[in-house]
Design a protein around this motif. Structure first.
Motif, PDB file in Angstrom:
ATOM      1  N   THR A 137      -2.221  -0.201   9.187  1.00  0.00           N
ATOM      2  CA  THR A 137      -2.771   0.911   9.218  1.00  0.00           C
ATOM      3  C   THR A 137      -1.675   2.022   8.816  1.00  0.00           C
ATOM      4  OG1 THR A 137      -3.549  -0.040  10.962  1.00  0.00           O
ATOM      5  CG2 THR A 137      -3.752   2.634  10.314  1.00  0.00           C
ATOM      6  N   LEU A 138      -2.636   2.899   8.000  1.00  0.00           N
ATOM      7  CA  LEU A 138      -1.976   4.066   6.566  1.00  0.00           C
ATOM      8  C   LEU A 138      -3.059   4.857   7.142  1.00  0.00           C
ATOM      9  CD1 LEU A 138      -0.085   5.301   5.094  1.00  0.00           C
ATOM     10  CD2 LEU A 138      -1.911   4.803   3.302  1.00  0.00           C
ATOM     11  N   ILE A 170       2.189   6.010   9.819  1.00  0.00           N
ATOM     12  CA  ILE A 170       1.979   5.412  10.414  1.00  0.00           C
ATOM     13  C   ILE A 170       2.082   4.472  11.789  1.00  0.00           C
ATOM     14  CG2 ILE A 170       2.587   2.962  10.660  1.00  0.00           C
ATOM     15  CD1 ILE A 170       2.268   3.510   7.714  1.00  0.00           C
ATOM     16  N   PRO A 171       1.033   4.858  12.107  1.00  0.00           N
ATOM     17  CA  PRO A 171       0.820   4.126  13.867  1.00  0.00           C
ATOM     18  C   PRO A 171       1.529   4.106  14.170  1.00  0.00           C
ATOM     19  CG  PRO A 171      -1.502   4.072  12.877  1.00  0.00           C
ATOM     20  CD  PRO A 171      -0.468   4.264  11.573  1.00  0.00           C
ATOM     21  N   LEU A 214       0.784  -1.279  -0.305  1.00  0.00           N
ATOM     22  CA  LEU A 214      -0.088   0.466   0.021  1.00  0.00           C
ATOM     23  C   LEU A 214       1.298   0.967   0.034  1.00  0.00           C
ATOM     24  CD1 LEU A 214      -2.755   0.981   0.460  1.00  0.00           C
ATOM     25  CD2 LEU A 214      -2.082   1.522   2.439  1.00  0.00           C
ATOM     26  N   LYS A 215       2.529   1.140   1.235  1.00  0.00           N
ATOM     27  CA  LYS A 215       2.488   2.281   1.351  1.00  0.00           C
ATOM     28  C   LYS A 215       3.401   2.943  -0.727  1.00  0.00           C
ATOM     29  CE  LYS A 215       5.378   2.269   5.002  1.00  0.00           C
ATOM     30  NZ  LYS A 215       6.139   2.062   5.901  1.00  0.00           N
ATOM     31  N   ALA A 216       4.259   1.592  -0.948  1.00  0.00           N
ATOM     32  CA  ALA A 216       4.369   1.821  -2.513  1.00  0.00           C
ATOM     33  C   ALA A 216       3.360   2.717  -3.389  1.00  0.00           C
ATOM     34  CB  ALA A 216       5.003   0.069  -3.029  1.00  0.00           C
ATOM     35  N   ARG A 217       2.528   1.720  -3.138  1.00  0.00           N
ATOM     36  CA  ARG A 217       1.324   2.695  -3.847  1.00  0.00           C
ATOM     37  C   ARG A 217       0.875   3.770  -4.156  1.00  0.00           C
ATOM     38  NH1 ARG A 217      -4.152  -0.829  -4.163  1.00  0.00           N
ATOM     39  NH2 ARG A 217      -5.115   0.692  -2.589  1.00  0.00           N
TER      40      ARG A 217
END
Length: 130
Positions: free
Chosen positions: A72-73, A62-63, A38-41
């Motif tokens: 979680t994002l 990011i928590p 998700l972070k890469a996307r």
């Protein structure tokens, strides 16, 4: 126009512009092991596509909580209005590049465990964001 009057007009315009913005807090919960995808996307594609559709990225987090930090994002976008936000999201969802990016990023399994949570917000009068 005097310099003082010009500065006053610019300040009023800046305040008026800020009051016409709405902020959107979004929380994404990923399936286990999918946060990096998700972070890469977001890093490689989504933010650029947001920009094309009038969605201003304010920040991404990011928590620190050990469990939530794995799945979680959280991020905040700014839109000119709630109506603009609805239009922006509709256009974003229909964007051919976004459709391809989303499909490609989920080739090895679905990223999100549940639909994103969204909260629209106005800054308090004492907030740095206006």
């Amino acid at each position: 126009m005097t310099r003082k009057l010009l500065l006053s007009v610019l300040l009023l315009a800046a305040v008026a512009f800020g009051q016409n913005r709405v902020y959107e807090l979004r929380t994404y919960t990923c399936n286990e092991g999918k946060l990096e995808a998700l972070k890469a996307r977001f890093r490689d594609h989504t933010i650029e596509i947001f920009n094309r559709h009038g969605m201003e990225s304010i920040g991404y987090w990011i928590p620190q909580d050990p469990e939530k930090s794995k799945t979680t994002l959280i991020y905040i976008l700014a839109h000119p209005s709630r109506e603009a936000a609805a239009k922006n999201w509709k256009e974003f969802a229909a964007d051919p590049e976004w459709k391809k990016v989303a499909a490609d990023s989920e080739a090895n399994g679905k990223i999100l465990a549940k639909p994103p949570e969204s909260v629209f917000m106005d800054p308090a009068d004492f907030s740095k964001l206006k």
